[in-house]
Design a protein around this motif. Structure first.
Motif, PDB file in Angstrom:
ATOM      1  N   ILE A 195       1.057  -1.221  -0.091  1.00  0.00           N
ATOM      2  CA  ILE A 195      -0.023   0.267  -0.374  1.00  0.00           C
ATOM      3  C   ILE A 195       1.248   0.919   0.056  1.00  0.00           C
ATOM      4  O   ILE A 195       0.385   2.176  -0.599  1.00  0.00           O
ATOM      5  CB  ILE A 195      -1.030   0.048   1.442  1.00  0.00           C
ATOM      6  N   VAL A 196       1.675   1.331   1.037  1.00  0.00           N
ATOM      7  CA  VAL A 196       2.668   2.777   0.872  1.00  0.00           C
ATOM      8  C   VAL A 196       3.339   2.608  -0.596  1.00  0.00           C
ATOM      9  O   VAL A 196       3.542   3.711  -0.456  1.00  0.00           O
ATOM     10  CB  VAL A 196       3.536   1.953   2.044  1.00  0.00           C
ATOM     11  N   VAL A 197       4.220   1.060  -1.188  1.00  0.00           N
ATOM     12  CA  VAL A 197       4.838   2.088  -2.798  1.00  0.00           C
ATOM     13  C   VAL A 197       3.474   2.110  -3.238  1.00  0.00           C
ATOM     14  O   VAL A 197       3.666   2.988  -4.346  1.00  0.00           O
ATOM     15  CB  VAL A 197       5.166   0.235  -2.992  1.00  0.00           C
ATOM     16  N   ALA A 198       2.172   1.600  -3.656  1.00  0.00           N
ATOM     17  CA  ALA A 198       1.210   2.208  -4.517  1.00  0.00           C
ATOM     18  C   ALA A 198       0.913   3.495  -4.213  1.00  0.00           C
ATOM     19  O   ALA A 198       1.566   4.315  -4.645  1.00  0.00           O
ATOM     20  CB  ALA A 198      -0.217   1.638  -4.168  1.00  0.00           C
ATOM     21  N   PHE A 199       1.347   4.204  -3.048  1.00  0.00           N
ATOM     22  CA  PHE A 199       1.249   5.248  -2.822  1.00  0.00           C
ATOM     23  C   PHE A 199       2.295   6.304  -3.068  1.00  0.00           C
ATOM     24  O   PHE A 199       1.819   7.820  -3.578  1.00  0.00           O
ATOM     25  CB  PHE A 199       0.835   5.480  -0.878  1.00  0.00           C
ATOM     26  N   MET A 200       3.236   6.122  -2.883  1.00  0.00           N
ATOM     27  CA  MET A 200       4.281   7.043  -3.257  1.00  0.00           C
ATOM     28  C   MET A 200       4.537   7.302  -5.024  1.00  0.00           C
ATOM     29  O   MET A 200       4.661   7.899  -5.130  1.00  0.00           O
ATOM     30  CB  MET A 200       6.194   6.085  -2.485  1.00  0.00           C
ATOM     31  N   ALA A 201       4.443   5.870  -5.334  1.00  0.00           N
ATOM     32  CA  ALA A 201       4.397   5.484  -6.612  1.00  0.00           C
ATOM     33  C   ALA A 201       3.207   6.828  -7.679  1.00  0.00           C
ATOM     34  O   ALA A 201       3.485   7.466  -8.158  1.00  0.00           O
ATOM     35  CB  ALA A 201       3.815   4.362  -7.052  1.00  0.00           C
ATOM     36  N   ASP A 202       2.337   6.522  -6.874  1.00  0.00           N
ATOM     37  CA  ASP A 202       1.173   7.081  -7.658  1.00  0.00           C
ATOM     38  C   ASP A 202       1.428   8.785  -7.298  1.00  0.00           C
ATOM     39  O   ASP A 202       1.350   9.553  -8.322  1.00  0.00           O
ATOM     40  CB  ASP A 202      -0.288   7.070  -6.593  1.00  0.00           C
ATOM     41  N   LEU A 203       1.956   9.806  -6.415  1.00  0.00           N
ATOM     42  CA  LEU A 203       2.401  10.709  -5.973  1.00  0.00           C
ATOM     43  C   LEU A 203       3.374  10.521  -7.279  1.00  0.00           C
ATOM     44  O   LEU A 203       3.094  11.754  -7.410  1.00  0.00           O
ATOM     45  CB  LEU A 203       2.934  10.635  -4.508  1.00  0.00           C
ATOM     46  N   GLU A 204       4.941  10.403  -6.468  1.00  0.00           N
ATOM     47  CA  GLU A 204       5.482  10.509  -8.123  1.00  0.00           C
ATOM     48  C   GLU A 204       4.765  10.447  -9.496  1.00  0.00           C
ATOM     49  O   GLU A 204       5.541  11.125 -10.295  1.00  0.00           O
ATOM     50  CB  GLU A 204       6.509   9.125  -8.184  1.00  0.00           C
ATOM     51  N   ARG A 205       3.710   9.256  -9.649  1.00  0.00           N
ATOM     52  CA  ARG A 205       3.488   9.448 -11.542  1.00  0.00           C
ATOM     53  C   ARG A 205       2.954  11.137 -11.373  1.00  0.00           C
ATOM     54  O   ARG A 205       2.640  11.294 -12.412  1.00  0.00           O
ATOM     55  CB  ARG A 205       2.771   8.916 -11.803  1.00  0.00           C
ATOM     56  N   ARG A 206       2.162  12.002 -10.354  1.00  0.00           N
ATOM     57  CA  ARG A 206       1.541  13.144 -10.834  1.00  0.00           C
ATOM     58  C   ARG A 206       2.609  13.928 -10.428  1.00  0.00           C
ATOM     59  O   ARG A 206       2.706  15.422 -11.524  1.00  0.00           O
ATOM     60  CB  ARG A 206       1.236  12.742  -9.332  1.00  0.00           C
ATOM     61  N   VAL A 207       3.723  13.520 -10.008  1.00  0.00           N
ATOM     62  CA  VAL A 207       5.012  15.037  -9.825  1.00  0.00           C
ATOM     63  C   VAL A 207       5.206  14.593 -11.596  1.00  0.00           C
ATOM     64  O   VAL A 207       5.535  15.833 -12.223  1.00  0.00           O
ATOM     65  CB  VAL A 207       5.934  14.301  -8.931  1.00  0.00           C
ATOM     66  N   GLN A 208       5.565  13.250 -11.780  1.00  0.00           N
ATOM     67  CA  GLN A 208       5.974  13.441 -13.370  1.00  0.00           C
ATOM     68  C   GLN A 208       5.855  13.658 -14.226  1.00  0.00           C
ATOM     69  O   GLN A 208       5.925  13.786 -15.229  1.00  0.00           O
ATOM     70  CB  GLN A 208       7.197  11.551 -13.040  1.00  0.00           C
ATOM     71  N   ALA A 209       4.206  13.954 -14.129  1.00  0.00           N
ATOM     72  CA  ALA A 209       3.905  14.338 -15.731  1.00  0.00           C
ATOM     73  C   ALA A 209       3.722  16.044 -16.006  1.00  0.00           C
ATOM     74  O   ALA A 209       3.320  16.223 -16.503  1.00  0.00           O
ATOM     75  CB  ALA A 209       1.996  14.243 -15.171  1.00  0.00           C
ATOM     76  N   ARG A 210       4.543  16.860 -14.695  1.00  0.00           N
ATOM     77  CA  ARG A 210       4.683  17.992 -14.965  1.00  0.00           C
ATOM     78  C   ARG A 210       6.187  18.216 -15.612  1.00  0.00           C
ATOM     79  O   ARG A 210       6.698  19.488 -15.593  1.00  0.00           O
ATOM     80  CB  ARG A 210       4.066  18.645 -14.138  1.00  0.00           C
ATOM     81  N   LEU A 211       6.618  17.406 -15.528  1.00  0.00           N
ATOM     82  CA  LEU A 211       8.475  17.014 -15.735  1.00  0.00           C
ATOM     83  C   LEU A 211       8.646  18.140 -17.316  1.00  0.00           C
ATOM     84  O   LEU A 211       9.217  18.941 -17.440  1.00  0.00           O
ATOM     85  CB  LEU A 211       8.927  16.119 -15.945  1.00  0.00           C
ATOM     86  N   HIS A 212       7.278  17.731 -17.777  1.00  0.00           N
ATOM     87  CA  HIS A 212       7.511  18.292 -19.692  1.00  0.00           C
ATOM     88  C   HIS A 212       7.375  20.024 -19.479  1.00  0.00           C
ATOM     89  O   HIS A 212       8.631  20.980 -19.877  1.00  0.00           O
ATOM     90  CB  HIS A 212       6.191  17.811 -20.376  1.00  0.00           C
TER      91      HIS A 212
END
Length: 206
Positions: free
Chosen positions: A63-80
């Motif tokens: 659950i922890v990994v899923a949460f952190m990964a989801d959070l990271e993906r939302r951040v990474q989506a703005r890298l462009h």
């Protein structure tokens, strides 16, 4: 013409249950710690059966990994957007870390718990950390390649090594941020100064 495939009702329901489990677990982990919160308590807080939790996640750490990964993906989506920012290299990379911390601000207590668990139980957390890197590394490599193409970053830099070093520095800043707490003035000062020093050897020379 791009065809957009809408998720089915069943998929939307599964996604909603998954999000409910994660939200309940993170709230409990923030208050009780990861070790002290039980799957039974997570199920009760999410208003679902214990078996349903296990249908989605085998362990609390999942659950922890899923949460952190989801959070990271939302951040990474703005890298462009960051890759297109004007200004020097250090201001772009500092903004990247600020974005990471801003997204985590709502979960400050949980991040503190998570880092404590990670540092105390490094060996058991390593497989989960490796899984999280799958969400973190590709967008970060894309960002650094874009900065290279713009001439802001030396062409001879090994990107794999650079990303590892950058993530290590970012982890240290995140730990400082977690310990300090709001309004994070000390973290902002150290972040700005550390990024400036980090970028000195990375700039393309003319």
């Amino acid at each position: 013409m791009t065809t957009v495939i809408e998720p089915s009702r069943r998929e939307r329901k599964k996604s909603a249950v998954r999000s409910k489990i994660i939200a309940a677990a993170i709230e409990l982990f923030s208050r009780k710690g990861i070790e002290n919160a039980t799957v039974e308590q997570i199920a009760e807080a999410a208003d679902i059966g214990k078996g349903t939790v296990y249908n989605y996640f085998e362990t609390k750490e999942d659950i922890v990994v899923a949460f952190m990964a989801d959070l990271e993906r939302r951040v990474q989506a703005r890298l462009h957007r960051l890759a297109a920012l004007t200004g020097p290299l250090d201001s772009i990379l500092a903004e990247f870390i600020r974005l990471q911390l801003q997204r985590k601000k709502r979960y400050h207590k949980f991040v503190r718990v998570f880092l404590g668990q990670m540092f105390l139980h490094t060996d058991s957390f390593m497989p989960y950390m490796a899984e999280m890197q799958k969400a973190i590394d590709p967008p970060m490599e894309k960002l650094f390649r874009a900065l290279q193409q713009r001439g802001l970053l030396r062409q001879d830099v090994n990107l794999s090594e650079l990303i590892l070093i950058f993530k290590t520095m970012q982890l240290g800043l995140t730990a400082l941020w977690a310990v300090e707490g709001p309004p994070f003035r000390g973290t902002e000062y150290i972040l700005t100064q550390e990024i400036k020093l980090f970028c000195e050897g990375l700039k393309e020379t003319t």
